[in-house]
Motif scaffolding. Structure first.
Motif, PDB file in Angstrom:
ATOM      1  N   VAL A   1      53.407  26.341  50.206  1.00 39.90           N
ATOM      2  CA  VAL A   1      53.349  26.966  51.522  1.00 39.90           C
ATOM      3  C   VAL A   1      51.880  27.088  51.911  1.00 39.90           C
TER       4      VAL A   1
ATOM      5  N   GLU B   1      63.221  29.461  42.090  1.00 38.67           N
ATOM      6  CA  GLU B   1      62.305  28.872  43.071  1.00 38.67           C
ATOM      7  C   GLU B   1      60.993  29.650  43.046  1.00 38.67           C
TER       8      GLU B   1
ATOM      9  N   THR C   1      57.375  29.881  44.992  1.00 37.45           N
ATOM     10  CA  THR C   1      56.580  29.519  46.160  1.00 37.45           C
ATOM     11  C   THR C   1      55.108  29.737  45.838  1.00 37.45           C
TER      12      THR C   1
ATOM     13  N   LYS D   1      57.757  25.247  45.499  1.00 34.97           N
ATOM     14  CA  LYS D   1      57.641  25.040  46.945  1.00 34.97           C
ATOM     15  C   LYS D   1      56.249  25.422  47.440  1.00 34.97           C
TER      16      LYS D   1
END
Length: 407
Positions: A321, A252, A254, A319
């Motif tokens: 943010v 993952e 970010t 992801k």
């Protein structure tokens, strides 16, 4: 007519230089290819004008003749890109002297015209050494001339020297102009993190250039990540953690986003994708499923994909943010590995000059390590790229796999 074009400008002999500080020694102008070639010949045909004379009349120092180890062609479709690139290049004169052409195509529908500004930038390696000089030629072309840049560039290259094309901004891969310019290059330099949208379509088009086996591609967006790669690899230096490197279950990344609409494709994801592609290419993974929009994250839709490592499927998540950092900046890389009932979690973050690595095995802290790793400047990135010869297999494989992940 071209041979009678009057010279405009010449040596700038009144500038004293300090060691290591580049100065402009020549500035002239021409409006035809023949006129530019004539000005280039004039620069190095007047040695007396390249001499500093001491107070007693003796020659104190001679400016060296042209020093070029390569041709550097910069395609700057906006004036500010050309000025910014020239500033970086001039600071590398002593390290990587080149004949540099900075191309600015404008007004494609107007009449054909050409304006060339010829400069010689020199740097003094040390106080008792001759100056090292190289040329920068600013070429602004309009109309038909601006649509066929190859015809302008080819006569001005130093023959038998490699050609590096630096295309800041957004290269229009697949267009006749891009095909002509890239077709002349031994190496192409880009920065995928600066592309509009999510950058994935342009990434796929760039990967297609590898069909030409003679072309090497360097993406500054990938090169910048070396400090992250070293930190991730260091996790598996520990004997207890090394077996988990081939047992990954999830990756993952970010990244920073300035968009809160929840719509995928509004933030550039080239850098986050490169983290995944580098890791997958080094571990021999293949693409099971390319990126697709998933559930909504904190600042937009997640992008999800799947890799294949032997019998294992490895989940991939990008992801977004909300962050004040530049959009698309990597904020965190998390790895999950499972082996024989045990779970390894690895987290890598970076702030300013430091990269932090943390690892937990079944919830127990196994590693807490901080690396001092300054961010690379554009000058650093360009200098490193100009030193490369041939293809970088690690970078090439990462770009190829990133393009496959991009669909």
């Amino acid at each position: 007519m071209t041979m009678l074009e009057p010279p405009v400008g010449g040596w700038i002999a009144s500038i004293d230089s300090a060691p290591g500080v580049p100065v402009m020694r020549w500035a002239s102008r021409a409006r035809t290819i023949a006129g530019i070639e004539k000005e280039l010949a004039r620069i190095w045909a007047q040695p007396d004008l390249a001499t500093d004379v001491s107070g007693d009349g003796r020659a104190a120092r001679h400016i060296a003749a042209r020093t070029s180890v390569l041709n550097l062609v910069v395609v700057a479709r906006r004036p500010e890109l050309g000025e910014h690139s020239a500033s970086i290049i001039s600071r590398l004169t002593g390290r990587h002297p080149s004949r540099t052409l900075i191309l600015s195509p404008v007004d494609p529908d107007g009449p054909a015209w050409l304006d060339g500004q010829i400069q010689a930038h020199c740097v003094l390696p040390r106080a008792d050494a001759p100056e090292v000089c190289a040329e920068i030629i600013y070429l602004t072309a309009g109309g038909e001339a601006g649509r066929h840049l190859q015809a302008i560039v080819a006569p001005l290259l130093v023959h038998d020297l490699p050609v590096t094309v630096w295309w800041p901004g957004e290269p229009p891969f697949g267009t006749p102009m891009a095909d002509e310019i890239v077709g002349m290059a031994d190496r192409l330099l880009v920065d995928g993190s600066m592309w509009s949208g999510d950058g994935l379509a342009r990434l796929r088009s760039m990967a297609a250039l590898f069909q030409d086996p003679s072309l090497a591609v360097t993406d500054f967006a990938l090169t910048r990540q070396s400090r992250w790669r070293e930190a991730i690899a260091s996790t598996f230096d520990m004997p207890d953690l090394l077996p988990y490197v081939n047992s990954l279950r999830a990756v993952e990344v970010t990244y920073a986003s300035h968009d809160d609409t929840g719509v995928a494709g509004t933030s550039n994801v080239v850098k986050p994708l490169y983290h995944v592609a580098w890791l997958a290419s080094r571990l021999g993974m293949t693409v099971e499923r390319p990126l697709t929009a998933g559930a909504s994250g904190w600042a937009g839709q997640l992008l999800e994909a799947a890799l294949r490592s032997g019998r294992r499927e490895v989940g991939v998540t990008l992801k977004p943010v909300t962050s004040s950092a530049p959009s698309g900046t990597t904020l965190r890389v998390d790895l999950l590995a499972e082996r024989r009932g045990s779970e390894l979690r690895v987290s890598v973050t970076a702030e300013a000059e430091t990269v932090q690595v943390r690892a937990w095995l079944d919830g127990v802290t196994m590693l807490e390590r901080d690396f001092r790793a300054p961010r690379r400047t554009e000058e650093d990135l360009l200098a490193e790229a100009l030193e490369l010869t041939g293809r970088d297999p690690v970078g090439t494989n990462a770009i190829r796999l990133a393009a496959l992940l991009a669909g």
